[in-house]
Motif scaffolding. Structure first.
Motif, PDB file in Angstrom:
ATOM      1  N   ASN A 156     -10.189   1.993   8.636  1.00  0.00           N
ATOM      2  CA  ASN A 156      -8.915   2.660   8.284  1.00  0.00           C
ATOM      3  C   ASN A 156      -9.535   4.271   8.522  1.00  0.00           C
ATOM      4  O   ASN A 156     -10.124   4.660   7.671  1.00  0.00           O
ATOM      5  CB  ASN A 156      -8.401   2.481   6.859  1.00  0.00           C
ATOM      6  N   GLU A 157      -9.077   4.948   9.374  1.00  0.00           N
ATOM      7  CA  GLU A 157      -9.609   6.220   9.707  1.00  0.00           C
ATOM      8  C   GLU A 157      -8.686   7.113  10.389  1.00  0.00           C
ATOM      9  O   GLU A 157      -7.681   6.703  11.003  1.00  0.00           O
ATOM     10  CB  GLU A 157     -10.923   6.150  10.573  1.00  0.00           C
ATOM     11  N   ILE A 158      -8.663   8.602   9.799  1.00  0.00           N
ATOM     12  CA  ILE A 158      -8.183   9.443  10.500  1.00  0.00           C
ATOM     13  C   ILE A 158      -8.396   9.847  11.861  1.00  0.00           C
ATOM     14  O   ILE A 158      -9.500   9.875  12.415  1.00  0.00           O
ATOM     15  CB  ILE A 158      -7.938  10.783   9.653  1.00  0.00           C
ATOM     16  N   ILE A 159      -7.338   9.844  12.932  1.00  0.00           N
ATOM     17  CA  ILE A 159      -7.712  10.244  14.230  1.00  0.00           C
ATOM     18  C   ILE A 159      -6.991  11.391  14.710  1.00  0.00           C
ATOM     19  O   ILE A 159      -7.371  11.916  15.873  1.00  0.00           O
ATOM     20  CB  ILE A 159      -7.235   8.895  15.276  1.00  0.00           C
ATOM     21  N   ALA A 160      -5.874  11.812  14.051  1.00  0.00           N
ATOM     22  CA  ALA A 160      -5.287  13.146  14.180  1.00  0.00           C
ATOM     23  C   ALA A 160      -4.577  13.748  13.144  1.00  0.00           C
ATOM     24  O   ALA A 160      -4.665  13.177  11.746  1.00  0.00           O
ATOM     25  CB  ALA A 160      -4.324  13.009  15.594  1.00  0.00           C
ATOM     26  N   HIS A 161      -3.709  14.793  13.215  1.00  0.00           N
ATOM     27  CA  HIS A 161      -3.411  15.359  12.138  1.00  0.00           C
ATOM     28  C   HIS A 161      -2.353  14.565  11.445  1.00  0.00           C
ATOM     29  O   HIS A 161      -1.274  13.959  12.182  1.00  0.00           O
ATOM     30  CB  HIS A 161      -2.559  16.621  12.607  1.00  0.00           C
ATOM     31  N   ASP A 162      -2.506  13.949  10.269  1.00  0.00           N
ATOM     32  CA  ASP A 162      -1.688  13.076   9.538  1.00  0.00           C
ATOM     33  C   ASP A 162      -1.429  11.540  10.201  1.00  0.00           C
ATOM     34  O   ASP A 162      -0.771  10.873   9.953  1.00  0.00           O
ATOM     35  CB  ASP A 162      -0.203  13.427   9.400  1.00  0.00           C
ATOM     36  N   VAL A 163      -2.440  11.467  11.340  1.00  0.00           N
ATOM     37  CA  VAL A 163      -2.460  10.103  11.765  1.00  0.00           C
ATOM     38  C   VAL A 163      -3.460   9.300  11.757  1.00  0.00           C
ATOM     39  O   VAL A 163      -4.696   9.594  11.784  1.00  0.00           O
ATOM     40  CB  VAL A 163      -2.076  10.373  13.564  1.00  0.00           C
ATOM     41  N   TYR A 164      -3.287   7.973  11.485  1.00  0.00           N
ATOM     42  CA  TYR A 164      -4.541   6.989  11.106  1.00  0.00           C
ATOM     43  C   TYR A 164      -4.661   5.867  12.080  1.00  0.00           C
ATOM     44  O   TYR A 164      -3.450   5.543  12.423  1.00  0.00           O
ATOM     45  CB  TYR A 164      -4.373   6.592   9.359  1.00  0.00           C
ATOM     46  N   LYS A 165      -5.632   5.363  12.073  1.00  0.00           N
ATOM     47  CA  LYS A 165      -5.880   4.164  12.937  1.00  0.00           C
ATOM     48  C   LYS A 165      -6.392   2.987  11.909  1.00  0.00           C
ATOM     49  O   LYS A 165      -7.324   3.534  11.279  1.00  0.00           O
ATOM     50  CB  LYS A 165      -6.549   4.283  13.934  1.00  0.00           C
ATOM     51  N   MET A 166      -5.742   1.793  11.710  1.00  0.00           N
ATOM     52  CA  MET A 166      -6.016   0.810  10.952  1.00  0.00           C
ATOM     53  C   MET A 166      -6.363  -0.492  11.906  1.00  0.00           C
ATOM     54  O   MET A 166      -5.616  -0.596  12.602  1.00  0.00           O
ATOM     55  CB  MET A 166      -5.133   0.565   9.856  1.00  0.00           C
ATOM     56  N   THR A 167      -7.560  -1.112  11.623  1.00  0.00           N
ATOM     57  CA  THR A 167      -7.546  -2.354  12.045  1.00  0.00           C
ATOM     58  C   THR A 167      -7.468  -3.391  11.045  1.00  0.00           C
ATOM     59  O   THR A 167      -8.337  -3.176   9.894  1.00  0.00           O
ATOM     60  CB  THR A 167      -8.778  -2.423  13.181  1.00  0.00           C
ATOM     61  N   LEU A 168      -6.930  -4.618  11.352  1.00  0.00           N
ATOM     62  CA  LEU A 168      -6.982  -5.708  10.427  1.00  0.00           C
ATOM     63  C   LEU A 168      -7.183  -6.878  11.018  1.00  0.00           C
ATOM     64  O   LEU A 168      -6.850  -6.968  12.362  1.00  0.00           O
ATOM     65  CB  LEU A 168      -5.531  -5.607   9.740  1.00  0.00           C
ATOM     66  N   SER A 169      -7.684  -7.897  10.350  1.00  0.00           N
ATOM     67  CA  SER A 169      -7.914  -9.202  10.911  1.00  0.00           C
ATOM     68  C   SER A 169      -7.030 -10.291  10.017  1.00  0.00           C
ATOM     69  O   SER A 169      -6.645 -10.055   8.866  1.00  0.00           O
ATOM     70  CB  SER A 169      -9.432  -9.404  10.587  1.00  0.00           C
ATOM     71  N   GLY A 170      -6.491 -11.169  10.807  1.00  0.00           N
ATOM     72  CA  GLY A 170      -5.470 -12.008  10.343  1.00  0.00           C
ATOM     73  C   GLY A 170      -5.074 -13.064  11.578  1.00  0.00           C
ATOM     74  O   GLY A 170      -5.123 -13.073  12.537  1.00  0.00           O
ATOM     75  N   ASP A 171      -3.735 -13.602  10.935  1.00  0.00           N
ATOM     76  CA  ASP A 171      -3.222 -14.731  12.129  1.00  0.00           C
ATOM     77  C   ASP A 171      -2.306 -13.871  13.249  1.00  0.00           C
ATOM     78  O   ASP A 171      -1.145 -13.176  12.260  1.00  0.00           O
ATOM     79  CB  ASP A 171      -2.487 -15.815  11.180  1.00  0.00           C
ATOM     80  N   THR A 172      -2.696 -13.423  14.119  1.00  0.00           N
ATOM     81  CA  THR A 172      -1.845 -12.749  15.292  1.00  0.00           C
ATOM     82  C   THR A 172      -1.118 -13.539  15.913  1.00  0.00           C
ATOM     83  O   THR A 172      -0.290 -13.217  17.088  1.00  0.00           O
ATOM     84  CB  THR A 172      -2.770 -11.844  15.851  1.00  0.00           C
ATOM     85  N   SER A 173      -0.861 -14.910  15.684  1.00  0.00           N
ATOM     86  CA  SER A 173      -0.489 -15.893  16.935  1.00  0.00           C
ATOM     87  C   SER A 173       1.001 -15.497  17.209  1.00  0.00           C
ATOM     88  O   SER A 173       1.493 -15.792  18.414  1.00  0.00           O
ATOM     89  CB  SER A 173      -0.737 -17.285  16.311  1.00  0.00           C
ATOM     90  N   GLU A 174       1.574 -14.833  16.136  1.00  0.00           N
ATOM     91  CA  GLU A 174       3.224 -14.658  16.548  1.00  0.00           C
ATOM     92  C   GLU A 174       3.675 -13.700  17.508  1.00  0.00           C
ATOM     93  O   GLU A 174       4.576 -13.235  17.909  1.00  0.00           O
ATOM     94  CB  GLU A 174       3.915 -14.831  15.243  1.00  0.00           C
TER      95      GLU A 174
END
Lengths: 244, 305
Positions: free
Chosen positions: A11-29
């Motif tokens: 979970n990290e900042i990538i631009a002004h007030d904008v964040y990128k989050m990666t998550l792991s879980g069930d993405t099948s849907e």
């Protein structure tokens, strides 16, 4: 559609007030680019809808802007924390409508779903170009990442600090291909007025549930009232009523 | 085994859990999440004589422990509800339904009630005289004892099925309105509809909702709902469907102790699509914990002494 628990990986900042989050879980849907997830945040009653930026096996990437207390809390979350997500929500972009060329048109935090879309289009052998608009250079996201996929990216910023000074409509090519757009409502309405080609547009609206129960996010279309969360968020350009 | 069954004016429900109107669409949407036949009944989306788009968006805003909505009775109109929506729901739900009716005149209410009265799967007619989000109708009938009685007696004369009047909390004396509809022939009452609220976007210096005001729902209204159901129970003998902020099995028990014969669950469905199923699954254990063998026996249990 599915309700399940995801684990925050980064979970990290990538631009002004904008964040990128990666998550792991069930993405099948999660079936198509342009769909969204709806996130339950501790201490907040309504979920936060966020579009899917990328998907690799069980890893989901979300890019979000901190606009209020809920998304601010989300930006403070650490690796290993758990989040309750509804996944596979909404009707996404139909990649089969693009023939050999497609133009992606994105504004601000409307750009993220276009990244997942670009990957799908390129996989189908479609040649992709993009016109992206931001308020300024500090707000720009995914320009390099889209270029790295092989997308020919042009940018516009309102203050001229990156690319052309102006709006995305100022950098649309006269030979604009079938387009896929996501961004603020004024951008979508400007497109409706200016774009000569056909395309699809992804809308956003304040949502109650995100899965079609509350009728909170309805918009009027040429074929009657449609829920942005259920029949949308992506609509065919020819369905959208211009009211700008 | 805990007996969860309850009876509303002769309509028997397997359990007292009913998704509230406006939070459950026309029901079939939720069949994607779980087998909706576990529900006691379903209160359908509020229906009017003519199709309605509702209010302009934004029509949802978050509040602490709940939300505001100003949807404004979006629905496809009574004919489409009967011809398209109910047949679609019948494919995945086989129990009696509650048809929820709104209108802008006494004639509107009677018109829709007569139509729903002829639909075999409809068990109860719920007359909404309490929608806070439309002008010139809805709540204006529910804030006056005289107007509330007028709608009630007109609908009662026109139909055979039990008539429940859905009351607004936006009144000074809920007991007075409850007594007025009971005297006019109502078979039961449903309460509470949503209390009016507002939120303001501080950066734009304007109310968030385009309708400016909206109805509050969610756990934040539970105490208000409990108080009003408690007061209404002391005022009338007809059954009460209690609602307002119910999110757990214990909330169900609390609402029934206040005086409800059955409950509706609203906002919880929007944040947790499986909320009603989860409550139904939790209910037997909660009942056992509090020594309840037959849930219908606890209605009004908090009025002892």
């Amino acid at each position: 559609m599915k309700q399940s628990i995801f684990t925050v990986k980064t979970n990290e900042i990538i631009a002004h007030d904008v964040y990128k989050m990666t998550l792991s879980g069930d993405t099948s849907e999660i079936k198509t680019p342009g769909q969204f997830v709806n996130i339950k945040l501790p201490g907040r009653y309504l979920r936060r809808p966020v579009s899917v930026c990328d998907l690799e096996k069980d890893t989901l990437t979300l890019i979000y802007k901190t606009v209020g207390g809920g998304t601010y809390d989300m930006s403070r979350m650490q690796k290993g924390e758990k989040l309750d997500l509804l996944t596979g929500l909404g009707n996404g972009f139909d990649v089969s409508c693009a023939k050999d060329r497609a133009t992606l048109i994105g504004g601000g935090v409307g750009v993220p779903p276009l990244y997942f879309l670009a990957k799908k289009l390129i996989n189908r052998g479609v040649s992709v170009d993009a016109a992206l608009g931001f308020a300024s250079k500090e707000d720009a996201i995914l320009v390099n990442e889209l270029s790295a996929l092989g997308v020919n990216v042009r940018t516009a910023t309102a203050d001229g600090s990156l690319g052309t000074k102006g709006f995305v409509t100022d950098i649309l090519r006269s030979d604009c291909a079938y387009f896929y757009a996501c961004g603020p409502i004024p951008m979508l309405h400007a497109l409706l007025k200016n774009a000569s080609s056909d395309g699809q547009m992804s809308f956003e609206e304040r949502m109650g549930c995100g899965f079609g129960a509350c009728m909170g996010c309805t918009m009027q279309t040429k074929s009657g009232p449609k829920r942005v969360c259920r029949e949308g968020p992506v609509f065919d350009k020819n369905e959208v009523i211009f009211n700008g | 085994m805990v007996d969860l069954s309850v009876t509303l004016s002769g309509v028997k429900l397997d359990n007292p859990i009913i998704p509230a109107s406006g939070t459950f669409g026309f029901g079939y949407e939720f069949a994607d999440w779980y087998d909706i036949n576990v529900l006691g009944s379903i209160s359908l989306k509020g229906t009017t004589k003519e199709p309605r788009f509702g209010n302009p968006t934004p029509r949802i805003a978050e509040i602490p422990s709940g939300l505001l909505n100003s949807v404004g009775l979006q629905n496809p109109g009574v004919d489409d509800v009967i011809e398209k929506e109910i047949p679609r729901l019948e494919k995945c739900f086989s129990k009696p339904l509650i048809a929820n009716i709104s209108g802008f005149s006494v004639e509107d209410y009677v018109y829709c009630a007569e139509k729903f009265d002829k639909v075999s799967q409809v068990g109860i007619l719920e007359i909404n005289i309490s929608c806070p989000n439309v002008h010139g109708g809805g709540m204006s009938f529910g804030t006056s004892a005289k107007a509330a009685a007028l709608v009630t007696s007109a609908v009662k004369k026109a139909v055979k099925k039990p008539v429940y009047i859905k009351l607004t909390p936006n009144v000074t004396d809920i007991a007075e309105i409850a007594r007025a509809v009971e005297e006019a022939g109502a078979d039961g009452i449903s309460l509470i509809n949503t209390p009016l609220g507002m939120r303001i976007d501080i950066s734009r210096r304007k109310p968030i909702l385009s309708n400016k005001t909206g109805g509050m729902s969610g756990p934040c209204v539970l105490p208000l709902a409990l108080r009003m159901v408690f007061q209404a129970y002391e005022a009338v003998k007809i059954p009460i469907i209690g609602m307002g902020g119910i999110s757990s099995a214990n909330d169900v028990i609390e609402m029934m102790l206040a005086g409800a014969s059955a409950v509706q669950v609203g906002a919880a469905n929007l944040v947790d699509p499986c909320a009603c199923r989860n409550i139904i699954e939790e209910l037997p254990a909660s009942c056992e914990k509090y020594g309840i063998k037959k849930i219908s026996e606890i209605t009004g249990g908090a009025h002892n002494g």
